[in-house]
Write a protein that holds these residues in place. Structure first.
Motif, PDB file in Angstrom:
ATOM      1  N   ILE A 122      -8.891 -11.120  29.239  1.00  6.97           N
ATOM      2  CA  ILE A 122      -9.684 -10.082  28.572  1.00  6.97           C
ATOM      3  C   ILE A 122     -11.165 -10.399  28.737  1.00  6.97           C
ATOM      4  O   ILE A 122     -11.644 -11.448  28.301  1.00  6.97           O
ATOM      5  CB  ILE A 122      -9.329 -10.004  27.074  1.00  6.97           C
ATOM      6  N   LYS A 123     -11.908  -9.502  29.343  1.00  9.54           N
ATOM      7  CA  LYS A 123     -13.347  -9.708  29.560  1.00  9.54           C
ATOM      8  C   LYS A 123     -14.154  -9.392  28.303  1.00  9.54           C
ATOM      9  O   LYS A 123     -15.173 -10.024  28.039  1.00  9.54           O
ATOM     10  CB  LYS A 123     -13.826  -8.851  30.725  1.00  9.54           C
ATOM     11  N   ASP A 124     -13.730  -8.398  27.545  1.00  7.65           N
ATOM     12  CA  ASP A 124     -14.450  -7.988  26.338  1.00  7.65           C
ATOM     13  C   ASP A 124     -13.431  -7.791  25.220  1.00  7.65           C
ATOM     14  O   ASP A 124     -12.694  -6.799  25.204  1.00  7.65           O
ATOM     15  CB  ASP A 124     -15.229  -6.691  26.589  1.00  7.65           C
ATOM     16  N   GLN A 178      -9.612  -2.516  27.229  1.00  9.90           N
ATOM     17  CA  GLN A 178      -9.313  -3.735  27.986  1.00  9.90           C
ATOM     18  C   GLN A 178      -8.176  -4.535  27.350  1.00  9.90           C
ATOM     19  O   GLN A 178      -7.279  -5.014  28.054  1.00  9.90           O
ATOM     20  CB  GLN A 178     -10.563  -4.607  28.091  1.00  9.90           C
ATOM     21  N   VAL A 179      -8.220  -4.683  26.029  1.00  6.31           N
ATOM     22  CA  VAL A 179      -7.177  -5.448  25.340  1.00  6.31           C
ATOM     23  C   VAL A 179      -5.809  -4.795  25.538  1.00  6.31           C
ATOM     24  O   VAL A 179      -4.813  -5.479  25.825  1.00  6.31           O
ATOM     25  CB  VAL A 179      -7.497  -5.579  23.838  1.00  6.31           C
ATOM     26  N   LEU A 186      -0.470  -4.707  28.168  1.00  6.34           N
ATOM     27  CA  LEU A 186       0.590  -4.101  28.985  1.00  6.34           C
ATOM     28  C   LEU A 186       0.823  -4.877  30.270  1.00  6.34           C
ATOM     29  O   LEU A 186       1.975  -5.113  30.661  1.00  6.34           O
ATOM     30  CB  LEU A 186       0.218  -2.646  29.312  1.00  6.34           C
ATOM     31  N   ASP A 187      -0.252  -5.281  30.938  1.00  7.29           N
ATOM     32  CA  ASP A 187      -0.118  -6.032  32.192  1.00  7.29           C
ATOM     33  C   ASP A 187       0.559  -7.376  31.974  1.00  7.29           C
ATOM     34  O   ASP A 187       1.280  -7.871  32.847  1.00  7.29           O
ATOM     35  CB  ASP A 187      -1.494  -6.255  32.836  1.00  7.29           C
ATOM     36  N   GLY A 188       0.308  -7.964  30.804  1.00  7.37           N
ATOM     37  CA  GLY A 188       0.908  -9.259  30.489  1.00  7.37           C
ATOM     38  C   GLY A 188       2.308  -9.148  29.933  1.00  7.37           C
ATOM     39  O   GLY A 188       2.918 -10.155  29.556  1.00  7.37           O
ATOM     40  N   GLU A 196       2.458   9.354  21.599  1.00  8.11           N
ATOM     41  CA  GLU A 196       2.919   9.046  22.949  1.00  8.11           C
ATOM     42  C   GLU A 196       1.956   9.533  24.024  1.00  8.11           C
ATOM     43  O   GLU A 196       2.085   9.179  25.197  1.00  8.11           O
ATOM     44  CB  GLU A 196       4.310   9.653  23.178  1.00  8.11           C
ATOM     45  N   LYS A 197       0.950  10.319  23.615  1.00  6.80           N
ATOM     46  CA  LYS A 197       0.000  10.870  24.586  1.00  6.80           C
ATOM     47  C   LYS A 197      -1.428  10.370  24.373  1.00  6.80           C
ATOM     48  O   LYS A 197      -2.360  10.905  24.962  1.00  6.80           O
ATOM     49  CB  LYS A 197       0.012  12.399  24.518  1.00  6.80           C
ATOM     50  N   VAL A 198      -1.613   9.354  23.543  1.00  9.14           N
ATOM     51  CA  VAL A 198      -2.971   8.861  23.318  1.00  9.14           C
ATOM     52  C   VAL A 198      -3.460   8.086  24.538  1.00  9.14           C
ATOM     53  O   VAL A 198      -2.664   7.585  25.345  1.00  9.14           O
ATOM     54  CB  VAL A 198      -3.061   7.965  22.065  1.00  9.14           C
ATOM     55  N   PHE A 199      -4.781   7.996  24.652  1.00  4.44           N
ATOM     56  CA  PHE A 199      -5.413   7.256  25.743  1.00  4.44           C
ATOM     57  C   PHE A 199      -5.883   5.928  25.159  1.00  4.44           C
ATOM     58  O   PHE A 199      -6.822   5.889  24.365  1.00  4.44           O
ATOM     59  CB  PHE A 199      -6.590   8.057  26.303  1.00  4.44           C
ATOM     60  N   VAL A 200      -5.219   4.849  25.550  1.00  2.00           N
ATOM     61  CA  VAL A 200      -5.467   3.577  24.881  1.00  2.00           C
ATOM     62  C   VAL A 200      -5.867   2.450  25.823  1.00  2.00           C
ATOM     63  O   VAL A 200      -6.529   1.499  25.407  1.00  2.00           O
ATOM     64  CB  VAL A 200      -4.224   3.165  24.043  1.00  2.00           C
ATOM     65  N   SER A 201      -5.499   2.552  27.091  1.00  2.03           N
ATOM     66  CA  SER A 201      -5.768   1.459  28.036  1.00  2.03           C
ATOM     67  C   SER A 201      -6.829   1.856  29.058  1.00  2.03           C
ATOM     68  O   SER A 201      -7.230   3.019  29.135  1.00  2.03           O
ATOM     69  CB  SER A 201      -4.479   1.076  28.773  1.00  2.03           C
ATOM     70  N   VAL A 202      -7.264   0.887  29.848  1.00  2.00           N
ATOM     71  CA  VAL A 202      -8.223   1.159  30.912  1.00  2.00           C
ATOM     72  C   VAL A 202      -7.667   2.196  31.875  1.00  2.00           C
ATOM     73  O   VAL A 202      -8.368   3.123  32.297  1.00  2.00           O
ATOM     74  CB  VAL A 202      -8.553  -0.143  31.684  1.00  2.00           C
ATOM     75  N   GLN A 203      -6.395   2.063  32.213  1.00  2.00           N
ATOM     76  CA  GLN A 203      -5.759   3.010  33.137  1.00  2.00           C
ATOM     77  C   GLN A 203      -5.696   4.411  32.535  1.00  2.00           C
ATOM     78  O   GLN A 203      -5.941   5.406  33.226  1.00  2.00           O
ATOM     79  CB  GLN A 203      -4.354   2.537  33.494  1.00  2.00           C
ATOM     80  N   ASP A 204      -5.387   4.509  31.253  1.00  2.00           N
ATOM     81  CA  ASP A 204      -5.367   5.812  30.562  1.00  2.00           C
ATOM     82  C   ASP A 204      -6.734   6.478  30.643  1.00  2.00           C
ATOM     83  O   ASP A 204      -6.854   7.669  30.952  1.00  2.00           O
ATOM     84  CB  ASP A 204      -5.002   5.637  29.082  1.00  2.00           C
ATOM     85  N   PHE A 205      -7.763   5.701  30.349  1.00  2.00           N
ATOM     86  CA  PHE A 205      -9.115   6.242  30.323  1.00  2.00           C
ATOM     87  C   PHE A 205      -9.557   6.679  31.724  1.00  2.00           C
ATOM     88  O   PHE A 205     -10.242   7.687  31.884  1.00  2.00           O
ATOM     89  CB  PHE A 205     -10.081   5.202  29.758  1.00  2.00           C
TER      90      PHE A 205
END
Length: 275
Positions: free
Chosen positions: A49-51, A57-58, A63-65, A151-160
């Motif tokens: 996590i950079k920030d 990012q978190v 998810l990636d982890g 289920e449709k919220v934008f929460v991750s870097v990929q979502d954004f």
């Protein structure tokens, strides 16, 4: 003199709530959500996590982890908003005022929509058709979605990233652009440590003209030079008010009551100067 003296008595404004309402109602802010998710992570995963203040990012590292599935992550966030909270002070302003054109929010709570359902028209980026507001109704743009449709919220870097680039969401951002160009906009609850919010502002304001009518009040006493420069590039004017006292002025403006001189002086005690 009150900041709102610059507006006509009948002039409508837009409100960008930042994290003001969720804090008032006792819900977690985006930074607090990020901290809660990090509690589920092993130290080896946190290192990616950079920030740590960025929920985008978190969540992406979460998810990636493979800390848990996306479905579990979204349910975890939804559960945090299921307890009824109270924000009577600000909600009463929405109930009584006819000076609000639209509200913009990056939070997932449904406080404003639930309590003021007869006045507030929720507008989501995932809507197939954007509903028009009728006379007396307030548009509420939930830029990153909300707990009602978790289920449709934008929460991750990929979502954004998808929210920024996919054509499907262009009508949503065009509607926001039109409202910001038509009415003065005030950002209340601008956390200068929440770079997610600054990133969202850049997307929202990318093609907006007349940026000289966008004002912001910060809840942070720490001014990061790069963040201030980014806001300046967007045409956002930071005001020398504390958040709480600015809200006092806002209430008087929205309810057409008169702010007396003693109350007005209080609004500038301990003020911060932005350049």
């Amino acid at each position: 003199m009150s900041f709102f003296n610059k507006f006509n008595e009948t002039e409508k404004i837009n409100l960008f709530l930042g994290d003001f309402l969720v804090r008032t109602a006792g819900y977690p802010t985006r930074i607090e959500l990020a901290k809660l998710l990090m509690k589920d992570m092993k130290e080896s995963i946190k290192g990616y996590i950079k920030d740590e203040n960025s929920l985008f990012q978190v969540s992406q590292v979460y998810l990636d982890g493979v800390v848990s599935s996306r479905s579990s992550l979204l349910k975890k966030i939804k559960n945090l908003y299921e307890t009824n909270r109270d924000a009577k002070e600000i909600l009463s302003v929405f109930s009584e005022s006819d000076k609000i054109n639209a509200v913009f929010s990056t939070n997932y709570d449904i406080v404003l929509d639930d309590i003021n359902s007869n006045r507030v028209v929720k507008v989501l980026p995932t809507d197939d058709v954007l509903r028009e507001s009728l006379k007396g109704e307030i548009k509420h743009y939930k830029i990153l979605g909300d707990a009602d449709k978790h289920e449709k919220v934008f929460v991750s870097v990929q979502d954004f990233r998808k929210l920024k680039v996919l054509d499907f969401y262009k009508n949503f951002f065009n509607a926001i652009k039109n409202d910001i160009e038509t009415y003065p906009t005030v950002i209340l609850g601008l956390d200068l440590n929440n770079l997610d919010f600054i990133d969202v502002l850049e997307v929202v304001l990318e093609k907006v003209d007349k940026k000289d009518v966008i004002y912001a009040v910060s809840n942070s006493n720490v001014l990061k030079t790069k963040t201030i420069e980014r806001l300046s590039d967007l045409g956002i004017k930071l005001l020398p008010h504390t958040e709480e006292e600015f809200f006092k002025e806002l209430k008087y403006y929205l309810t057409s009551e008169v702010l007396d001189e003693n109350e007005l002086k209080e609004a500038y005690i301990g003020k911060k100067l932005f350049r």
